[in-house]
Design a protein around this motif. Structure first.
Motif, PDB file in Angstrom:
ATOM      1  N   ARG A 163       0.778  -1.242   0.000  1.00 12.79           N
ATOM      2  CA  ARG A 163       0.000   0.000   0.000  1.00 12.79           C
ATOM      3  C   ARG A 163       0.805   1.285   0.000  1.00 12.79           C
ATOM      4  NH1 ARG A 163      -5.519  -0.554   3.448  1.00 12.79           N
ATOM      5  NH2 ARG A 163      -6.731  -0.914   1.568  1.00 12.79           N
ATOM      6  N   HIS A 173      -1.436  -4.296   3.369  1.00 14.83           N
ATOM      7  CA  HIS A 173      -2.799  -4.421   3.892  1.00 14.83           C
ATOM      8  C   HIS A 173      -2.932  -5.702   4.726  1.00 14.83           C
ATOM      9  CE1 HIS A 173      -7.377  -4.532   3.221  1.00 14.83           C
ATOM     10  NE2 HIS A 173      -7.072  -3.657   4.160  1.00 14.83           N
ATOM     11  N   ASP A 177     -10.999  -5.891   3.012  1.00 15.09           N
ATOM     12  CA  ASP A 177     -11.965  -4.795   3.124  1.00 15.09           C
ATOM     13  C   ASP A 177     -13.249  -5.187   2.413  1.00 15.09           C
ATOM     14  OD1 ASP A 177     -10.161  -3.254   4.474  1.00 15.09           O
ATOM     15  OD2 ASP A 177      -9.665  -1.948   2.780  1.00 15.09           O
ATOM     16  N   HIS A 252     -16.663   0.938   4.993  1.00 10.90           N
ATOM     17  CA  HIS A 252     -16.329  -0.476   4.749  1.00 10.90           C
ATOM     18  C   HIS A 252     -15.972  -1.144   6.070  1.00 10.90           C
ATOM     19  CE1 HIS A 252     -12.159   1.082   4.922  1.00 10.90           C
ATOM     20  NE2 HIS A 252     -11.780  -0.171   5.158  1.00 10.90           N
ATOM     21  N   HIS A 254     -13.092  -3.357   7.687  1.00 12.37           N
ATOM     22  CA  HIS A 254     -11.770  -3.970   7.566  1.00 12.37           C
ATOM     23  C   HIS A 254     -11.786  -5.154   8.516  1.00 12.37           C
ATOM     24  CE1 HIS A 254      -7.308  -4.325   7.452  1.00 12.37           C
ATOM     25  NE2 HIS A 254      -7.537  -4.802   8.664  1.00 12.37           N
TER      26      HIS A 254
HETATM   27 ZN   LIG Z   1      -8.482  -2.578   5.342  1.00 10.12          ZN
END
Ligand SMILES: [Zn+2]
Length: 271
Positions: A163, A173, A177, A252, A254
């Motif tokens: 990322r 990551h 997600d 979202h 995670h």
């Molecule tokens: Zn995430």
């Protein structure tokens, strides 16, 4: 004593007959499923000094080992250590290479990319608190080895992506997600005990759920937390709602999966 142990093993085996295990994926950030029946009896199993999930089923003993993302691939990517009464046995775990994709994200709040001194102190404290939660160890009678997806949505980012936030390299990551509308219910993907909740700098409203034997899940960016620490939850029980708290580009969930204190790919634990 031995008879008692045999009975217990039979009991566990009956409970877990044909139970689905995570996908065997011996890559950095993956899970190695290793048959260790031939090394029985052993009384302790560890990987990098952390206790390992040992699963008994149908007369077979299996080690379920999380492999860190920074593992170097090779014929001995890692070593499983089994303690027997007359010494230790070391089992090599071959690890295959995996190249993870790159992902570039733009964060409008620059402090979430370059935290100030005060933020850094807060982040340190929070990371210590979460690390304590990830050290939990419980031994439920029915071991959890597989998950339901915790919310309904679209996978918007996968585990391991390399990322960049505002063009600056950051940690890979550490979870999956799932993009969904704010307020979408989040359900416990399996039974477990809530071991931490909080509002964290990067993670926003967060829950940590201990499923036993070092298998621990993390839920971040929630708009609402519906459970408190110490609560035993059942599979399918609502634990919170999707939100956009912490460092996000939109609403979202995670979702991270930890095994022997290692973040592993959640996709290996679901259909
Ligand atoms: Zn995430």
């Amino acid at each position: 004593m031995l008879q008692k142990l045999a009975c217990l093993l039979l009991f566990i085996s009956a409970l877990s007959q044909a139970q689905q295990l995570p996908e065997h994926s011996p890559v950095p950030g993956g899970v190695a499923i290793i048959d260790v029946t031939e090394y029985m009896p052993f009384y302790e199993a560890s990987f990098n000094d952390n206790p390992v999930f040992i699963f008994e089923s149908e007369g077979k003993t299996t080690a379920i080992v999380g492999l860190p993302l920074n593992t170097s691939p090779g014929s001995v990517g890692g070593t499983l250590r089994l303690k027997q009464t007359n010494g230790d046995v070391f089992v090599a775990i071959p690890v295959e290479d995996k190249q993870y994709r790159e992902q570039r994200l733009t964060i409008t709040n620059d402090r979430q990319v370059n935290p100030n001194q005060e933020d850094l102190e807060r982040i340190r404290g929070e990371s210590a608190q979460m690390s304590t939660a990830f050290s939990s160890w419980s031994e439920p009678e029915e071991p959890v080895t597989f998950f339901n997806v915790p919310t309904v949505g679209i996978t918007s980012s996968s585990f391991g992506f390399r990322r960049f936030f505002n063009d600056q390299p950051r940690n890979p990551h550490s979870g999956m997600d799932i993009a969904a509308d704010e307020g979408t219910p989040i359900y416990a993907p399996a039974a477990g005990i809530i071991v931490d909740t909080g509002n964290y700098f990067f993670n926003g409203n967060t829950i940590i759920l201990d499923h036993g034997y070092g298998l621990i899940t993390l839920y971040c960016h929630m708009n609402e937390i519906d459970v408190e620490v110490g609560r035993q939850v059942e599979a399918g029980e609502q634990i919170g709602k999707v939100g956009q708290t912490g460092r996000v580009t939109g609403p979202h969930l995670h979702w991270s999966v930890n095994l022997n204190k290692v973040r592993v790919d959640p996709a290996l634990f679901i259909d």
